[in-house]
Write an enzyme that holds these catalytic residues in place. Structure first.
Site, PDB file in Angstrom:
ATOM      1  N   GLU A 178       0.838  -1.202   0.000  1.00  0.00           N
ATOM      2  CA  GLU A 178       0.000   0.000   0.000  1.00  0.00           C
ATOM      3  C   GLU A 178       0.875   1.256   0.000  1.00  0.00           C
ATOM      4  O   GLU A 178       0.491   2.291  -0.532  1.00  0.00           O
ATOM      5  CB  GLU A 178      -0.930  -0.007   1.219  1.00  0.00           C
ATOM      6  CG  GLU A 178      -2.195   0.801   1.014  1.00  0.00           C
ATOM      7  CD  GLU A 178      -3.247   0.561   2.079  1.00  0.00           C
ATOM      8  OE1 GLU A 178      -4.335   0.069   1.751  1.00  0.00           O
ATOM      9  OE2 GLU A 178      -2.997   0.881   3.260  1.00  0.00           O
ATOM     10  N   HIS A 203       7.672 -27.256   1.259  1.00  0.00           N
ATOM     11  CA  HIS A 203       6.824 -28.301   0.680  1.00  0.00           C
ATOM     12  C   HIS A 203       5.706 -27.693  -0.135  1.00  0.00           C
ATOM     13  O   HIS A 203       4.699 -28.338  -0.385  1.00  0.00           O
ATOM     14  CB  HIS A 203       6.282 -29.183   1.797  1.00  0.00           C
ATOM     15  CG  HIS A 203       7.393 -29.751   2.618  1.00  0.00           C
ATOM     16  ND1 HIS A 203       8.113 -30.864   2.213  1.00  0.00           N
ATOM     17  CD2 HIS A 203       7.969 -29.322   3.767  1.00  0.00           C
ATOM     18  CE1 HIS A 203       9.053 -31.096   3.115  1.00  0.00           C
ATOM     19  NE2 HIS A 203       9.001 -30.172   4.050  1.00  0.00           N
ATOM     20  N   LYS A 249     -13.549   0.785  -3.635  1.00  0.00           N
ATOM     21  CA  LYS A 249     -14.650   1.102  -2.714  1.00  0.00           C
ATOM     22  C   LYS A 249     -15.818   1.680  -3.488  1.00  0.00           C
ATOM     23  O   LYS A 249     -16.983   1.337  -3.263  1.00  0.00           O
ATOM     24  CB  LYS A 249     -14.191   2.118  -1.667  1.00  0.00           C
ATOM     25  CG  LYS A 249     -13.200   1.553  -0.670  1.00  0.00           C
ATOM     26  CD  LYS A 249     -12.833   2.602   0.361  1.00  0.00           C
ATOM     27  CE  LYS A 249     -11.664   2.144   1.201  1.00  0.00           C
ATOM     28  NZ  LYS A 249     -11.115   3.182   2.039  1.00  0.00           N
TER      29      LYS A 249
END
Ligand SMILES: O=P(O)(O)OC[C@H]1O[C@](O)(CO)[C@@H](O)[C@@H]1O
EC number: 5.3.1.9
Length: 534
Positions: free
Chosen positions: A320, A349, A453
């Site tokens: 950000e 793994h 948003k």
């Protein structure tokens, strides 16, 4: 040709008092790199100093950037700011003491032993990471995080706290006080209390900017208490404000130790001799590893279960802050470093295969914790403990990557204590600020998140319009196309794909009210409001 051992010794940073080591010798610094960069580095130190002294370092929002003051209030440029920081810390410590003593308790008198934290992004990730890193069985309060608007995620928490509602405190955290997901979480939690015959306000505390929408709600409803976040603290650097300190103090974590570690690290990272500055060395390593242009992936591999959330926390802090379309002069740069991570040895793994054999578009940060556990370990095989294996896997993986020409940084801490976690937080906050100076971007705003948003708000409006059309429909139902045309009567343009997806979601969740009848293809289905709901 300099050997790796020589390089290691040349660039190795350690501070035995704080128990921290930074090794950038495998990041591919050219031999003359520090000298070549010296002028830019000195400029960077000046800029950071100005920022710490209260310069407007976030020009877009005309804001100071003051998270450094949280662990050292004496540094605040105005005495009122320093006093507010100290006063808030004092209030947090008293509040936690009163909760632990049962003086502050639930409506029916039960002591608070659980805390729901409602918040998202920086209002969740920091406290969650530290809670996981330092929490232990027997802590005075257990923390539960609602950091999404996922109903099922919330139900899992409510089910666990079902019979303990009165022993549960809720902290609603939102710097802006207007974040939709947090509002939704708050309303769901309110319902949780009310449906059990309890008054939400007698179990609720807010952490927000004074005067925000959330602040107004808590005043109107007379919540238990309120703590501030100030405008000069960014969400992603707010863990050492009330945002992190209050939940962590309630959990029983030594928040003064956390602040002490951060303060000491901040002091170390003001050093303008780059080889003696772990944050500058790390920022410089990022700079060389990304060619100053970003675009690389940073794989964070903490070899410690308790640090499993550290990569997630760093993801917000770094992405950000650094992921920016424009630089400070308005040039299009598309800067950013993609952060991902997993704990070692689990990564061994899962994705190490690609790191070794796939594209070389990343660098790794290994995080090593020297102390394996409290107390002694049993020997498992060949004089080895499980902790010996943990380290062996870290070193072995690092070597295998180096042999393939893959670059890495290694950060070592002595143990996991409040002080070392405070050091880690401050170290990365400072490194991000420094790297942002080097690549000349504003690390303290996030203009793009508004787009998502806004997009979500448009979808909610489209859903509401579709419901209105369906309720007004007197025929046997409407297709996606017909609903869209009805909505478009006012001149707007409807995205059919979005409308289709919204209708499918309504049907899946309000199936007794919104139903569809298939006639022909999936996209010709007729949607209607169930007759008993008309
Ligand atoms: O604390 P708030 O204001 O609810 O914001 C939560 C998060 O949302 C963001 O603003 C991004 O939308 C983050 O920067 C912030 O940490």
């Amino acid at each position: 040709m300099t050997s790796q051992w020589q390089k290691f010794r040349e660039y190795f940073y350690f501070d035995n008092e704080l128990g921290i080591q930074v090794d950038v010798s495998r990041s591919g610094f050219p031999d003359t790199y520090l000298d070549d960069m010296e002028i830019r580095l000195q400029d960077m130190y000046c800029q950071i100093q100005a920022l710490e002294q209260g310069a407007v370092a976030n020009p877009d929002e005309q804001r100071m950037v003051g998270h450094y003051w949280l662990s050292d209030p004496e540094l605040a440029p105005q005495p009122e700011i320093g006093a507010a920081i100290k006063d808030t810390l004092r209030r947090i410590l008293y509040f936690a003491q009163d909760v632990h003593a049962g003086t502050i308790c639930g409506q029916k008198g039960r002591p608070f032993r659980n805390v729901i934290i409602v918040g998202i992004g920086g209002s969740s990730l920091g406290p969650r990471f530290v809670s996981e890193a330092l929490g232990n069985k027997g802590d005075p309060c257990s923390l539960y995080f609602i950091d999404n608007t996922d109903p099922d995620g919330m139900d899992r928490i409510f089910a666990e706290l079902d019979a303990k509602a009165d022993a549960t405190l809720t902290i609603v955290i939102s710097k802006s006080g207007g974040t939709v997901e947090t509002r939704n979480g708050m309303e769901e939690v309110r319902h949780f209390y009310v449906s059990r015959g309890l008054d939400f306000s007698r179990h609720a505390v807010s952490i927000t900017q004074p005067g925000s929408r959330l602040d107004q709600i808590r005043i109107k409803e007379d919540w238990l208490d309120a703590f501030p976040v100030w405008e000069w603290v960014g969400g992603r650097t707010s863990v050492l404000s009330a945002v992190g300190l209050l939940p962590l103090a309630l959990q029983g974590i030594d928040i003064c130790g956390l602040l002490d570690g951060a303060k000491k690290c901040n002091s170390l990272t003001r050093n303008t001799d780059t080889k003696s500055n772990p944050a500058a060395l790390t920022a410089l390593a990022w700079y060389v590893l990304t060619g100053g242009k970003g675009g690389q992936q940073m794989v964070i591999l903490p070899y410690k279960d308790r640090l499993e959330l550290f990569p997630k926390y760093l993801q917000q802090l770094i992405m950000e802050s650094l992921g920016k379309e424009k630089d400070l002069d308005g040039n299009i740069v598309h800067q950013g470093i993609t952060v991902l991570g997993n704990k070692g040895t689990s990564d061994q793994h899962s994705y190490i295969q690609q790191l070794l054999d796939g594209p070389s578009n990343f660098f790794v940060t290994f995080i090593e914790v020297l102390k394996d556990r409290d107390g002694d370990s049993i020997l498992i095989a060949e004089e080895s403990t499980s902790g010996d294996y943990l380290q062996a896997f870290l070193l072995g993986t690092r070597n295998a990557l180096s042999n393939k020409g893959r670059k890495s940084i290694t950060l070592t801490v002595r143990d996991l204590s409040p002080v070392t976690i405070g050091v880690l937080i401050a170290l990365y906050e400072r490194t991000v600020s420094m790297y942002a100076q080097l690549v000349h971007v504003n690390a303290y705003h996030q203009p793009a998140v508004e787009m998502a948003k806004k997009g979500a708000q448009e979808m909610i409006q489209l859903k509401n319009l579709a419901l209105r059309v369906l309720r007004a429909c007197k025929t046997g139902g409407l297709t996606v196309e017909e609903i869209a045309l009805e909505i478009e009567a006012d001149g707007s343009v409807v995205d059919r794909e979005m409308l289709y997806k919204i209708l499918k979601h309504l049907e899946a969740n309000r199936g007794n009210r919104i139903i569809s009848q298939k006639s022909g293809s999936e996209f010709e289905a007729l949607y209607q409001v169930a007759s008993d709901q008309q």
